[in-house]
Design an enzyme around this catalytic site. Structure first.
Site, short mmCIF file in Angstrom:
data_model
loop_
_atom_site.label_atom_id
_atom_site.label_comp_id
_atom_site.label_asym_id
_atom_site.label_seq_id
_atom_site.Cartn_x
_atom_site.Cartn_y
_atom_site.Cartn_z
NE ARG A 100 -2.82 1.16 3.77
CZ ARG A 100 -3.86 1.11 5.05
NH1 ARG A 100 -5.04 1.79 4.41
NH2 ARG A 100 -2.77 0.91 5.55
CG ASP A 134 -4.40 2.48 11.28
OD1 ASP A 134 -5.25 3.70 11.24
OD2 ASP A 134 -4.82 2.11 10.74
#
EC number: 2.3.3.9
Length: 530
Positions: A167, A447
């Site tokens: 990603r 996160d």
């Protein structure tokens, strides 16, 4: 990190370099390739970011997102994506994590079908983190990654590792250490470009892609730019057209109204869509920041079973399976709780219930954040999905309207919920500024997405006025300022990750919370302080 600057006239690119090992990644040829990617994509990227700002301005003025009238033919058309490679046919459990060396080895060995190596929400994009990540992935692709801990424990990849999917950063994030023709590059192109330049041929020869997860897209045109970038890279690197495959995270509210269109834009290389649930909640908050009637309760009450999230996930399954693409479920953020068996059992029960909901709804796989959860999630999918995927589950019963996707959910804002948002926002931001983008807090792996939820909810509750706790005590700026100061005082001399950056993080959160407009991303002003 203080490093000298190197000027490479061939690419008219500037890059900070000089650290040990980076010269093998930042070769003149690789940097020249980055320069060509930038010139191809940057004008269009800037247009697309401007379109985002214009769209948000309309939402702030009272408009609401909707399905596009000009793309109805795509939604109604009879088309499918290109065949998906064998390596991605069974994705029942995927593990995610930053591009840190030990994490990569543990994830590849975890038993998951796929490992998503993340340059984005679980990584602080310091120069060292991003370049070390490129070295780590190069070594993993070439079968020579290993790690020895300070205690002398040796880690290396075993047989049958997970399939690697990368990603890169989203289109909105700059990379100030790389510039072309005096312009900073997009972080997305640096991450993507260096990875494919050094690894694409090896992966393609093994029928392993390269494969990608694409984050933060808001419109089909943004997906089309990725398709153009990948096609250009395939041509530049002499790779077969369409060998690069992409799964798109549907993690913004505008993108939920364009799932068919996004798959169509990438139809030659689309492998599926993913329910990026935490970022999606953040995007709901941000997109509808000006709409007081769309306020959400505290984060712990906004589960995937609430109507607007249930509608989003079921629409994603129906859309993907109609187009022969995979519908991936969301992240289980729980991590093992050591020393408290009852609490650990309760946490695992929540994971099982979440995965059971996903597999019964028709998802083809799911995400976990910790290796210990792989077996838990896999057991659920093995029991209820004996086949590699569920493309045959078309969910033709699903009928999702605009109103369902936008409906707020009932709930409350407790004092504990408010305080948790302040603490999570502060602790995560401090750790991020200190170089750690994946932080365990209260037995959850936080996160950037969850920190974004925390600070966005606080902003909305304060700026819309009149928001109260269940006992009717007001939620106001004095309460926030006191809670932030109290947490900063407690954490300043603690041993939590990022304790040395607590004051910087508190100042940043205070500024963003008191600002008249909800900032688009926490990581943009935070990046200036790295």
């Amino acid at each position: 990190m203080a490093v000298p600057q190197e000027h490479l006239a061939a690419a008219t690119a500037r890059v900070e370099t000089g650290a040990t090992g980076y010269e093998a990644i930042l070769t003149p040829e690789a940097l020249a390739f980055l320069g060509r990617l930038h010139r191809l994509a940057e004008p269009r990227r800037q247009q697309l970011l401007a379109a985002r700002r214009q769209r948000q301005a309309r939402y702030d003025a009272g408009e609401l997102p909707d399905f596009r009238a000009d793309t109805a033919a795509i939604r109604e058309g009879d088309w499918t994506v290109a065949p998906i490679p064998a390596a991605l046919q069974d994705r029942r459990v995927e593990i995610t994590g930053p591009v840190e060396r030990k994490m990569i080895i543990n994830a590849l060995n975890s038993g998951a079908k796929v490992f998503m190596a993340d340059f984005e929400d679980s990584s602080t994009p310091s120069f060292a983190n991003q370049l070390d990540g490129q070295i780590n992935l190069r070594d993993a692709v070439n079968g020579r990654i290993e790690f020895t801990s300070p205690e002398g424990k040796r880690y290396q990849v075993g047989p049958n590792p997970a399939v690697l999917v990368v990603r890169p950063r989203g289109w909105h994030l700059p990379e100030r250490h790389f510039s072309v023709d005096g312009e900073p590059m997009a972080g997305a192109l640096v991450d993507f470009g260096l990875y494919v330049f050094h690894n694409a041929r090896t992966l393609q020869q093994r029928d392993l892609g390269p494969y990608f997860y694409l984050p933060k897209l808001e419109a089909m045109e943004e997906a089309a730019l990725w398709d153009e970038v990948m096609a250009f890279a395939e041509d530049e690197l002499d790779l077969p057209n369409g060998c690069m495959k992409a799964t798109v995270l549907i993690e913004t509210l505008p993108a939920a109204f364009q799932m068919h269109e996004i798959l169509h834009a990438l139809r030659g290389r689309a492998a599926g869509l993913n329910c990026g649930r935490w970022d999606y909640i953040f995007s709901y908050l941000k997109t509808l920041r000006g709409h007081r009637d769309r306020l959400l309760p505290e984060r712990g009450q906004v589960q995937m079973t609430v109507p607007f999230l249930k509608a989003y996930s079921e629409l994603l399954i129906q859309t993907c399976h109609r187009r022969n693409a995979f519908a991936m479920g969301g992240m289980a953020a729980q991590i093992p709780i050591k020393g408290d068996q009852a609490a650990n059992d309760a946490a695992l029960a929540k994971v099982r219930a979440d995965k059971l909901r996903e597999v019964k709804a028709g998802h083809d796989g799911t995400w976990v954040a910790h290796p210990a959860l792989v077996a838990v999630a896999q057991a659920v999918f093995d029991e209820h999905m004996p086949t590699p995927n569920q493309l045959d589950v078309k969910r033709e019963d699903v009928r999702v309207s605009r109103e369902q996707l936008l409906a707020p959910c009932p709930g409350t804002i407790t004092r504990a919920g408010f305080d948790n948002n302040v603490e999570v926002g502060l602790r995560y931001t401090a750790a991020w500024l200190d170089g750690l983008g994946c932080v365990p807090i209260h037995h959850l792996m936080e996160d950037a997405a969850t920190a974004e939820i925390a600070r966005s909810q606080i902003w909305q509750w304060l700026h819309h006025g009149g928001v109260e706790f269940p006992d009717h005590a007001p939620i106001d700026f004095a309460l926030f300022d006191h809670a932030l100061a109290a947490h900063a005082h407690r954490l300043r001399d603690s041993d939590v990750p990022g304790a040395s950056r607590v004051d910087d993080a508190a100042a940043l959160l205070a500024t963003m919370t008191h600002a008249d407009t909800l900032g688009d991303f926490l990581t943009l002003p935070a990046y200036e302080q790295l």
